[in-house]
Design a protein around this motif. Structure first.
Motif, PDB file in Angstrom:
ATOM      1  N   ASP A  61     -21.219 -35.659 -62.362  1.00  0.00           N
ATOM      2  CA  ASP A  61     -21.717 -34.291 -62.466  1.00  0.00           C
ATOM      3  C   ASP A  61     -22.690 -34.218 -63.643  1.00  0.00           C
ATOM      4  N   ILE A  62     -23.614 -33.248 -63.598  1.00  0.00           N
ATOM      5  CA  ILE A  62     -24.579 -33.108 -64.686  1.00  0.00           C
ATOM      6  C   ILE A  62     -23.966 -32.387 -65.870  1.00  0.00           C
ATOM      7  N   ARG A  63     -23.419 -31.215 -65.638  1.00  0.00           N
ATOM      8  CA  ARG A  63     -22.909 -30.391 -66.727  1.00  0.00           C
ATOM      9  C   ARG A  63     -21.395 -30.507 -66.836  1.00  0.00           C
ATOM     10  N   MET A  64     -20.947 -31.085 -67.965  1.00  0.00           N
ATOM     11  CA  MET A  64     -19.519 -31.228 -68.234  1.00  0.00           C
ATOM     12  C   MET A  64     -19.290 -31.049 -69.723  1.00  0.00           C
ATOM     13  N   PRO A  65     -18.091 -30.650 -70.126  1.00  0.00           N
ATOM     14  CA  PRO A  65     -17.782 -30.564 -71.558  1.00  0.00           C
ATOM     15  C   PRO A  65     -17.605 -31.955 -72.159  1.00  0.00           C
ATOM     16  N   VAL A  66     -17.591 -32.020 -73.471  1.00  0.00           N
ATOM     17  CA  VAL A  66     -17.378 -33.248 -74.249  1.00  0.00           C
ATOM     18  C   VAL A  66     -18.574 -34.192 -74.146  1.00  0.00           C
ATOM     19  N   MET A  67     -18.883 -34.655 -72.935  1.00  0.00           N
ATOM     20  CA  MET A  67     -20.064 -35.485 -72.694  1.00  0.00           C
ATOM     21  C   MET A  67     -20.540 -35.237 -71.275  1.00  0.00           C
ATOM     22  N   ASP A  68     -21.816 -34.841 -71.115  1.00  0.00           N
ATOM     23  CA  ASP A  68     -22.331 -34.535 -69.781  1.00  0.00           C
ATOM     24  C   ASP A  68     -22.789 -35.798 -69.056  1.00  0.00           C
ATOM     25  N   GLY A  69     -23.222 -35.621 -67.812  1.00  0.00           N
ATOM     26  CA  GLY A  69     -23.598 -36.764 -66.999  1.00  0.00           C
ATOM     27  C   GLY A  69     -24.827 -37.496 -67.477  1.00  0.00           C
ATOM     28  N   VAL A  70     -25.774 -36.770 -68.062  1.00  0.00           N
ATOM     29  CA  VAL A  70     -26.995 -37.405 -68.554  1.00  0.00           C
ATOM     30  C   VAL A  70     -26.694 -38.306 -69.745  1.00  0.00           C
ATOM     31  N   GLU A  71     -25.894 -37.823 -70.695  1.00  0.00           N
ATOM     32  CA  GLU A  71     -25.550 -38.664 -71.834  1.00  0.00           C
ATOM     33  C   GLU A  71     -24.715 -39.861 -71.388  1.00  0.00           C
ATOM     34  N   LEU A  72     -23.828 -39.648 -70.440  1.00  0.00           N
ATOM     35  CA  LEU A  72     -23.046 -40.762 -69.897  1.00  0.00           C
ATOM     36  C   LEU A  72     -23.965 -41.836 -69.334  1.00  0.00           C
ATOM     37  N   PRO A  83     -23.451 -49.920 -64.107  1.00  0.00           N
ATOM     38  CA  PRO A  83     -23.300 -49.449 -62.729  1.00  0.00           C
ATOM     39  C   PRO A  83     -24.454 -48.530 -62.355  1.00  0.00           C
ATOM     40  N   ALA A  84     -24.660 -48.359 -61.066  1.00  0.00           N
ATOM     41  CA  ALA A  84     -25.649 -47.387 -60.603  1.00  0.00           C
ATOM     42  C   ALA A  84     -25.083 -45.991 -60.816  1.00  0.00           C
ATOM     43  N   VAL A  85     -25.957 -45.055 -61.150  1.00  0.00           N
ATOM     44  CA  VAL A  85     -25.534 -43.684 -61.391  1.00  0.00           C
ATOM     45  C   VAL A  85     -26.093 -42.777 -60.300  1.00  0.00           C
ATOM     46  N   VAL A  86     -25.214 -41.989 -59.698  1.00  0.00           N
ATOM     47  CA  VAL A  86     -25.610 -40.966 -58.733  1.00  0.00           C
ATOM     48  C   VAL A  86     -25.198 -39.627 -59.318  1.00  0.00           C
ATOM     49  N   PHE A  87     -26.184 -38.780 -59.617  1.00  0.00           N
ATOM     50  CA  PHE A  87     -25.875 -37.462 -60.169  1.00  0.00           C
ATOM     51  C   PHE A  87     -25.438 -36.506 -59.072  1.00  0.00           C
ATOM     52  N   THR A  88     -24.476 -35.672 -59.388  1.00  0.00           N
ATOM     53  CA  THR A  88     -24.127 -34.555 -58.504  1.00  0.00           C
ATOM     54  C   THR A  88     -24.456 -33.280 -59.272  1.00  0.00           C
ATOM     55  N   THR A  89     -25.061 -32.313 -58.614  1.00  0.00           N
ATOM     56  CA  THR A  89     -25.561 -31.147 -59.332  1.00  0.00           C
ATOM     57  C   THR A  89     -25.693 -29.932 -58.434  1.00  0.00           C
ATOM     58  N   ALA A  90     -25.643 -28.783 -59.046  1.00  0.00           N
ATOM     59  CA  ALA A  90     -25.841 -27.533 -58.320  1.00  0.00           C
ATOM     60  C   ALA A  90     -27.270 -27.025 -58.471  1.00  0.00           C
TER      61      ALA A  90
END
Length: 253
Positions: A61-72, A83-90
């Motif tokens: 997911d893109i927006r998460m507490p503690v650490m978001d998907g982009v920083e991950l 690993p390959a990253v697939v973003f999920t987003t609204a």
């Protein structure tokens, strides 16, 4: 990347969203066989899972507490075998176009089975996410430095870093407890964290929040200069003559 069964980690702060992706992985197993390597509610939990075992794909997911998907994704990009990253987003279609630059694919919520299958197929062919592209998506969004140490990624909260110092080819991040070796340039860090760190010397940036004062030093030795005083008696840092006018202005001295 594994040409057969993909090991997948699902990262989303909402339990229903994690459960939906888990179920969809089962729905597409005939064409895109996977095994669930774990689920996490934020990027920090995901990193621990990924370090514990081999992972091929991260659905984040893109927006998460503690650490978001982009920083991950940025931390994962520093692994030897990311690993390959697939973003999920609204986000809508226009905003999502930017994510294509930095991920194997993106999935708009609610995720559909056919799109998940396409994303997994693309992930098999993907390269590591480009850190420059991730920086354009979320400039300055990092809350942690990722430090490779003994085969793990240590997460160093940026808020705990007192100063950054360039030493030969490396940069060390100093906290109250210890120092960490970063594989990043001082110039890059100065640009990314311009509002948090202040350059006081050609080889040193200090956290503005760590500065409690300045003091004149070296007059008796004939090499008078100004020094930054760090909070909690953490030490002193010399200010170069070249940087003193800027330091003086920024600190309001």
């Amino acid at each position: 990347m594994n040409e057969g069964v993909l090991r997948v980690v699902i990262v989303d702060d909402e339990a229903p969203a994690r459960a939906r992706l888990r179920d969809l992985l089962g729905d597409v197993a005939a064409t895109q066989p996977t095994v669930l390597a774990g689920m996490a509610a934020n990027g920090v939990e995901a990193l621990r899972l990924i370090e514990a075992g081999e992972v091929d794909v991260v659905l984040a997911d893109i927006r998460m507490p503690v650490m978001d998907g982009v920083e991950l994704a940025r931390h994962l990009g520093r692994l030897e075998r990311p690993p390959a990253v697939v973003f999920t987003t609204a986000y809508d279609q226009y905003a999502v176009q930017a994510f294509e630059l930095a991920a194997a694919d993106y999935l708009l919520k609610p995720v559909r089975a056919e799109r998940l299958a396409e994303a997994l197929a693309r992930a098999r062919r993907s390269l590591r996410p480009a850190d420059e592209a991730l920086q354009r998506i979320a400039p300055g969004a990092r809350q942690h430095f990722g430090v490779s140490e003994r085969g793990r990624i240590l997460l160093v909260p940026i808020a705990e870093v007192l100063f950054l110092r360039a030493e030969l080819k490396y940069v060390t991040a100093h906290t109250a407890e210890r120092e960490y070796l970063l594989d990043e340039s001082l110039v890059q860090l100065e640009t990314e964290f311009a509002g948090r760190f202040l350059r006081i010397h050609r080889n040193c940036l200090v956290a503005r929040s760590a500065v409690v004062g300045v003091e004149r030093a070296g007059e008796q030795e004939g090499e008078a200069h100004w020094e930054i005083l760090l909070a909690n008696d953490a030490g002193r840092l010399p200010v170069s003559r070249r940087q003193w006018p800027t330091v003086k202005q920024v600190l309001g001295i």
